[in-house]
Design an enzyme around this catalytic site. Structure first.
Site, mmCIF file in Angstrom:
data_model
loop_
_atom_site.group_PDB
_atom_site.id
_atom_site.type_symbol
_atom_site.label_atom_id
_atom_site.label_comp_id
_atom_site.label_asym_id
_atom_site.label_seq_id
_atom_site.Cartn_x
_atom_site.Cartn_y
_atom_site.Cartn_z
ATOM 1 N N TYR A 442 -6.042 -20.690 6.468
ATOM 2 C CA TYR A 442 -6.820 -19.447 6.318
ATOM 3 C C TYR A 442 -8.313 -19.698 6.150
ATOM 4 O O TYR A 442 -8.752 -20.824 5.994
ATOM 5 C CB TYR A 442 -6.257 -18.541 5.233
ATOM 6 C CG TYR A 442 -6.183 -19.036 3.803
ATOM 7 C CD1 TYR A 442 -6.765 -20.203 3.368
ATOM 8 C CD2 TYR A 442 -5.499 -18.268 2.852
ATOM 9 C CE1 TYR A 442 -6.697 -20.602 2.055
ATOM 10 C CE2 TYR A 442 -5.417 -18.653 1.535
ATOM 11 C CZ TYR A 442 -6.017 -19.814 1.135
ATOM 12 O OH TYR A 442 -5.937 -20.191 -0.174
ATOM 13 N N GLU A 443 -9.064 -18.621 6.245
ATOM 14 C CA GLU A 443 -10.541 -18.651 6.298
ATOM 15 C C GLU A 443 -11.041 -19.460 7.492
ATOM 16 O O GLU A 443 -12.049 -20.150 7.421
ATOM 17 C CB GLU A 443 -11.136 -19.195 4.991
ATOM 18 C CG GLU A 443 -10.749 -18.426 3.760
ATOM 19 C CD GLU A 443 -10.913 -16.926 3.900
ATOM 20 O OE1 GLU A 443 -11.782 -16.495 4.675
ATOM 21 O OE2 GLU A 443 -10.161 -16.180 3.254
ATOM 22 N N GLY A 444 -10.329 -19.360 8.588
ATOM 23 C CA GLY A 444 -10.649 -20.132 9.783
ATOM 24 C C GLY A 444 -9.896 -21.432 9.744
ATOM 25 O O GLY A 444 -10.110 -22.265 8.863
ATOM 26 N N GLN A 449 -13.001 -24.677 12.118
ATOM 27 C CA GLN A 449 -14.097 -25.327 11.393
ATOM 28 C C GLN A 449 -14.680 -26.479 12.203
ATOM 29 O O GLN A 449 -15.902 -26.689 12.217
ATOM 30 C CB GLN A 449 -13.600 -25.847 10.036
ATOM 31 C CG GLN A 449 -12.935 -24.822 9.145
ATOM 32 C CD GLN A 449 -13.801 -23.624 8.851
ATOM 33 O OE1 GLN A 449 -14.990 -23.760 8.601
ATOM 34 N NE2 GLN A 449 -13.201 -22.445 8.891
#
Length: 596
Positions: A442-444, A449
């Site tokens: 999650y969060e990319g 990244q």
């Protein structure tokens, strides 16, 4: 049940001996009065909260999870979660690094980051509730209207209200340009928002009286793709002009996800049915505003990985010293026992030292990155703000991806130290592994990244940001060039720095011909850069340890041994990664789809 002791000694080492944060902060008017005693006292008390209040709830949260009442759409959290949150609020912890103009304590972010490391070690699922609130605070603080700030920031600062970020939809995750949630403008300046969001961490719960959702949606005339996204603040309960709780808004939880880990956090399916919201920032510019929250969240997820690495290591060490199995290959070590403690075995030590090196290296990187963030936000020198911002931008994907990849490796190793007992829930180790796995997604995802690092942060500006960090490394190498005791650290660091420069140039040239070359190399490239950053910090930490190791403090002896282990056993991974990065896109992209 797993145990946790806050690593205050190592935090103090990084803060005061490695980074000299007090001297650095004195250059920032907003933090000029912060001293070492204040920082240490705050973290000592924070460590007590983490280890004594929320750590005992970690296994309870994993076993009980959250419960949804489908009739009322209300979610009940695990036993003790709500009471712990009230204690957190009463202690003033949500306000630690918030703006004093909204009731905050105004301490530097670097102190808050250390607090969050400890809370993530103690109970990641619980920590996500206040963690997401802090991200919502940052986004509104940066882009909210004066009215929005007045209504929401004091309550988010105090912790009386919590916050979320509502991005993902059933058909789109990372590709936010595909989102379908609609926002219809109303005569009174508000918007009615309709759509469905999924995977919303802390989306519904019973820990605070209101939940402030930041929601991405499209206006009726919005252009297609990511350029047509706007950001709205949509509270669970509407807020009166006086800041009081009003009527129930049309946003509610339609279901909870049943997950592999972080059971104690409510991962909600959120339904928006004509929910009333107000625009944050400019129309169709919502992604820029949301990135404030997303970047804060990415650093926060790195802290989740670091926290789990640390707590898994602590428990594995304790077990390895106590558990007896077989005799040492080099001779009996515990003659008074029927077998030796397993810590005598080389591979057990390799697993333990891997986790330790990744925890201590990650702590140095994360604290330095947050110190740079304080400079970016508070320095009066424009050039210093720009340099700090560039380095934070470069390091953010590394903090998120490298630290969480390392946490997956480390928690798996630490579970392995327990043998069969590691697989059993009562020891707590298998929960660390399950909880750690989400942090890579999650969060990319960590691939996102990696693409962000190589594509946006390195190649897009012809390596300008990377060169700024490279200069820091080169300056350190030159300073230690004649120090014989440091050659075992600076030589491999200098060599890796040169290899990263060559690899970057090579990938950039190939990408001009075929953009898939970036996608093929990005994950390996980020890991190489992660080791470059860790190598720099481990060399600096080794220098301090060498100067103090003869003073009798075993801390410096352990630090030096861990540095040598890192350079001997972990950094060499970069040779393979560089080779696979150079192999390019052809081995993957030449395979016809029908052959899969």
């Amino acid at each position: 049940m797993a145990q946790y002791t806050p690593p205050l000694r190592d935090m103090q080492f990084v803060l005061h001996e490695l980074l000299n944060v007090v001297d650095e902060l004195k250059q920032l008017p907003a933090h000029a009065d912060v001293d070492a005693d204040t920082i240490n006292a705050v973290l000592e008390e924070g460590g007590k909260f983490a280890s004594q209040v929320i750590a005992p709830l970690n296994q309870i949260g994993d076993q009980e999870g959250c419960k949804l009442d489908k009739a009322t759409h209300e979610v009940t959290t695990a036993k003790g979660f709500k009471e712990a949150y009230l204690q957190y609020v009463e202690g003033g912890w949500p306000a630690l690094s918030c703006d004093p103009a909204f009731g905050g304590q105004g301490l530097p972010h670097v102190v808050n980051q250390c607090m969050y490391e400890m809370m993530n070690s103690a109970n990641q699922a619980w920590t996500m509730y206040p963690g997401l609130s802090h991200g919502a605070y940052e986004a509104l603080h940066a882009h909210g209207t004066d009215e929005q700030k007045k209504l929401y920031l004091p309550k988010l600062t105090s912790g009386q209200w919590t916050g979320t970020m509502c991005l993902t939809e059933p058909h789109c995750g990372t590709d936010l340009g595909l989102l379908r949630t609609k926002a219809e403008p109303q005569a009174d300046g508000t918007y009615k928002i309709t759509g469905n969001k999924i995977f919303i961490s802390a989306g519904e719960h019973d820990m605070s009286e209101n939940i402030v959702h930041l929601v991405l949606a499209r206006l009726p005339d919005a252009p297609q793709g990511s350029k047509g996204i706007s950001l709205f603040v949509v509270p669970k309960y509407n807020v009166t002009p006086e800041g009081k709780i009003g009527s129930r808004n049309g946003i509610y939880c339609g279901g909870l996800e049943h997950k592999m880990g972080i059971h104690g956090n409510a991962t909600a399916q959120m339904v928006l049915d004509g929910a009333v919201g107000t625009l944050v920032g400019e129309p169709n510019k919502g992604l820029a505003a949301m990135f404030v929250m997303m970047n804060a969240a990415r650093l926060g997820v790195g802290m989740q990985g670091l926290g789990l690495t640390e707590v898994a290591y602590q428990n594995a060490v304790a077990y390895a010293k106590d558990r007896i199995q077989m005799r040492s290959l080099s001779g009996v070590k515990a003659a008074d026992k029927p077998a030796d403690p397993i810590i005598v075995h080389p591979d057990v030590r390799k697993m333990l030292l891997t986790a330790r090196a990744y925890a201590e290296g990650g702590r140095a990187l994360s604290i330095w990155t947050t110190l740079l963030l304080d400079k970016e936000l508070s320095s009066e020198d424009e050039d210093e703000r720009k340099d700090a911002a560039d380095l934070v931008a470069l390091l953010t994907p590394i903090v998120k991806a490298f630290l969480t990849d390392n946490a997956w490796i480390s928690t798996s190793h630490c579970m392995q130290v327990f043998g069969g007992h590691g697989y059993i829930a009562e020891w707590g180790m298998e929960q660390f592994v399950r909880d750690a796995r989400i942090n890579m997604i999650y969060e990319g995802t960590n691939t996102i990244q990696s693409l962000d690092l190589l594509g946006r942060k390195v190649l897009a500006d012809n390596g300008a940001k990377l060169k700024k960090f490279g200069k820091i490394v080169r300056d350190f190498v030159e300073e230690e060039g004649t120090n014989e005791a440091m050659q075992e650290f600076v030589n491999p660091l200098a060599e890796l720095g040169e290899k990263v420069t060559k690899l970057t140039t090579e990938i950039g040239m190939k990408a001009f011909q075929n953009p898939d070359e970036v996608g093929a190399a990005a994950v390996d490239y980020l890991r190489v850069c992660g080791h470059l950053v860790f190598g720099y910090f481990w060399a600096r930490m080794a220098k301090i340890a060498l100067a103090k190791v003869d003073g009798g403090d075993p801390f410096y002896k352990a630090k030096l041994h861990t540095a040598r282990f890192y350079f001997a056993k972990l950094l060499p991974e970069t040779a393979t990664l560089i080779r696979t990065a150079r192999a390019g896109a052809k081995p993957m992209m030449d395979v016809e789809e029908s052959l899969f």
